[in-house]
Each structure stands twice: as C-alpha cells, then as structure tokens.
Design a protein around this motif. Structure first.
Motif: not given
Lengths: 265, 265
Positions: B148-154, B205-207, B237-249
């Motif tokens: 469980r990612n509970e990061s509150e990082n800005p 963050l992953v971009v 939605p990102a599930h078809e691929g392309g440009q993807v961003i994944a973030a903790a919060n």
C-alpha cells in the motif's frame, strides 16, 4: 578461491561483505530518513551507509589495525603497512532509496596505491562478484562460478552502460552521444553493478565521469580479474576516479578511447 | 490473498508465473542467440521469450480454453468468454541480454477489455508483485507483504523513473526534461520493475511513451491495487499502451499531467 598471497585478505573481505550485507539490508525498502550531505545538489546519505561502513571498519580494526582505510562515510585512516582498504558501503544510493536491487557494497584492498582485490556485493539478490590478481568469480549461496569474459565483440556490437547520461559535463556530453550512436545498445542506472556485468560477460563497455576513488577501486580487480580492462579516458590508471572506462576486451577499449579522447581531462 | 471473484484466476496466474520463471531462467546470463525481429531497429527476441510465453499458453489451454490471449511473441487468440490474458514473457529484453536482474514476466487478466489482475515477476531475484481489484502484495519465497503506497510526497520530492530518456519523440523530449527538472531525482532503465516499485512505495512516478498493450496491462492492477494511479498523458485509460503515466498519489499524478499534457497525443 586462489593461491595468491591475497588469500587471507580475501577471507577478511568476505567477512566484511557479510557484515555490510547484514547491516544494510534492514534499511532497504524500509522508510528511510534521507539527509542531504551537500547544500544544493542531492547526495543522499542513509543510515544504511553508515551502519555498513561501521561494520566493515570494526572487522578491519580487529584484523588489520595497521592498514589504512578510505571510506565514503567516515573518511580516511592513515596506513602504516603500505596497504589501504577502500570502502563504499552503499554504491548507488539513489537506486537504494528507489528500492531497486542494483545498489552494491564495494570493498577494495590497495597495495602501494594499486587495487589488488575487489568485491562487488548485492545484498538483496545475495550476489557477490570477487576479483583478485589473475582471477574473478561469482558467488550466490552455494553457487560459485568462475568469471572470464571472452567476448570478441567489436564496438558496434557492444552493450554499453552508464549510470546517468545527464552526469556528463561540457564536451563530455556530445562525445558520449557519439559513442552511444556507435554501440549496439545502451543501458542506464546500474552504478557498480554494470561493471560486475562486464566480468559476467553480459555487458561490454561502461563509460562514466566524475567518479570518486571509492566508487571505482573495487571494480578494477573484478573486471580485470575476468579479463577486461579499466582505465581513464586517456588510457591511464583509473583507480583515483574521475573519467573511467571499463571494457570487455582490448578492441572495444581502444575503439572507445579513440572516441572519448578529445574530452579526456 | 483476496476474497474476490478473481481468486481462481489468481491461482492460474501464479501457476503461469511459476512456469514462465522455470522456462526463462536457464537462458539468463547464458550465451544467447539474439535475433532481430525488425530490419533496422534493434528488437531482440530470445529463446527465453518464446519458452516462457509457450509455458504460459499451455496452462491457459488446459484451464481457460475460452479466454482470449494477447501475447508478445505468438500473437492473438480470440476470446469467447469476454476475458483475455495479456502476456509479456520477458519485459525488458534489453536488460535481460545485458544480464541485469530487472527484466520481468508480465501477466494480466482483462475482463471486457479492462485489466483486473496483474502479475510482475522477477525470476532471478524470486520476486513477485501481484495486484487485484482493491489490493496488491509482494511475495518472495515464504515472505508475503501487503503493498500500500501511502506516500504524500509532492512532485518536487518525487523519485521518477523512465526506461530510456532517448525513447521520447518530438515534443515529448523537451516536455520530459521539464518534468525531470521538477522532481527530486530520476532513474533509468527499469522497465516494468519501476512500476512494481511504485506499488512497493519506493518510486513515486513513472513516465513512458510508445508502450504496447502487453507492456502495460499487468502493471495497472499492481499499481492501482496498492493505491496508485495509472493513466495516459491526458488522464484517460492507459491499458491499450502508448503514453503512460503511473503515480503514487493523486497530487503527483495531476502535477505530472499538467506538465505532460501539451505533448499528449
């Protein structure tokens, strides 16, 4: 492991690597207090760094009181034996705080200034790469493999690695791009682990700049023990740090030097 | 692991991940025949890819004959159940051939097109990250940790990762540099493993850009099951691929979208 004069030193180095592993691992992927050593630039120091270096120093204090120590965290201790242990308790601190299992513990023993034995240890994976005059090996649990890179790849087939393409300064940047366009592929972000992969035969070339003595000393016996070459960008000794090139064979080494030389300092 | 309708599917996914591990590992750090799938660009395919995907398909053939399959190596099988397994047998093939232990086996189960369970498995380290609707966990041998990612990082404190800074095209490049200058630090070269580290709480963050459906489908349930967000650069939605961003919060996610939006396609 070897029949060299360094057998007992290798034993000590193994004890140090075991102790550093035990000291650092509890902090990996645990909430960390990351401090800034420098104002401005980001240079994280963690409790893991300090605990691992202290654990290694304790062993040297007991078994090698006359040898010098150069450690990243606790500075220098003068040598009265002509020998010096060069320690980087957590190489790849950025990988460490990002939870990535490619940070390593680095241990070198230098004799009259020249690194003779080297250890690259990855605690989370339980992997250890060890080098000495004339040989190198990989240990993981009960597994032990002799390392010898027999690659005959030319530079155009080379797999290259560097820690961060944005770390190069001034004319290093465009020169590195020339080299990147020459090799087959380039990977980023592996710190000392990439040098271990030269010994393991799966990476052909590592090119970096701005390294410290403790970043590079342990890598040299591992890469060279497996048959590779480590120099600075002019082809001279690399063990004081700065601009470093490590290559799987002489052909890749000289082809890379040819490209990098104009930016050599 | 969970009390959802997906329990039996998770069992199947674990069998598939075990089989893929056994099939791929013998090829890791062994001499490889690397072929080029494409003329020109370098797109290595190894025997490991094929062996791992075949092992997973064999299990689906026995236990889920009506489900569809989208696999990187052997293409598509139509679904008659409304469900589809999305497989990337070796994500991070470049890391794999470089001997770096950060390639992964990716398994997703999509229901009516939407990924519901996901597995990110690293065979060499024995690490497995698993996600399902409402939860995620880490398994390594007998160890099992709820994620469980509970990061509150800005965003200014964020640790970012991307596979290769040179993969961005056109206006993506300068926009990515803006983002890189905004975050605390950036790591390169970890492919799907970086997304697992969002679930584990150590990357924020992953971009990335230019991803395929099979690169991203498995990552979504793992990151979102641990409390993170995965979308495309427009927030869709990102599930078809392309440009993807994944973030903790949500805060990091919207701050990153704000910067990336001008280059969204």
């Amino acid at each position: 492991m070897s029949d060299t004069q360094y057998d007992r030193d290798l034993d000590i180095a193994m004890q140090m690597a075991d102790a550093a592993r035990a000291a650092a691992l509890p902090y990996f992927r645990a909430p960390l207090v990351v401090e800034n050593k420098l104002d401005g630039g980001f240079d994280p120091v963690t409790a893991a760094d300090r605990a691992a270096e202290q654990a290694m120093r304790d062993i040297l204090e007991r078994h090698r009181p006359d040898d010098g120590i150069c450690g990243e965290e606790f500075g220098n201790k003068a040598s009265t034996s002509g020998r010096e242990w060069v320690l980087d308790p957590v190489d790849g601190t950025r990988a460490f705080i990002a939870g990535l299992p490619t940070w390593t513990v680095l241990i070198a023993l230098a004799d009259q200034g020249v690194p003779k034995i080297g250890v690259i240890d990855q605690p989370h994976n339980g992997e250890r790469f060890i080098g000495w005059p004339g040989g190198a090996c990989y240990q993981r649990g009960a597994e032990r493999i002799e390392l010898r890179n027999e690659s005959e790849n030319p530079i155009t087939d080379a797999i290259m690695a560097t820690t961060d393409p944005y770390l190069f300064e001034g004319d290093e940047g465009p020169i590195f791009q020339q080299l990147r366009n020459r090799v087959r592929l380039c990977r980023y972000g592996y710190d000392a682990y990439a040098y271990a992969m030269i010994a393991a035969g799966s990476i052909d070339l590592v090119v970096e700049s701005g390294l410290q003595k403790y970043d590079v000393a342990a890598l040299i016996p591992v890469v060279e023990g497996a048959g590779g070459r480590v120099t600075n960008w002019s082809g001279g000794p690399a063990h004081e740090g700065g601009q470093v090139i490590a290559a799987a064979n002489a052909e890749i080494h000289s082809a890379a030097i040819e490209i990098l030389k104009p930016a050599a300092r």
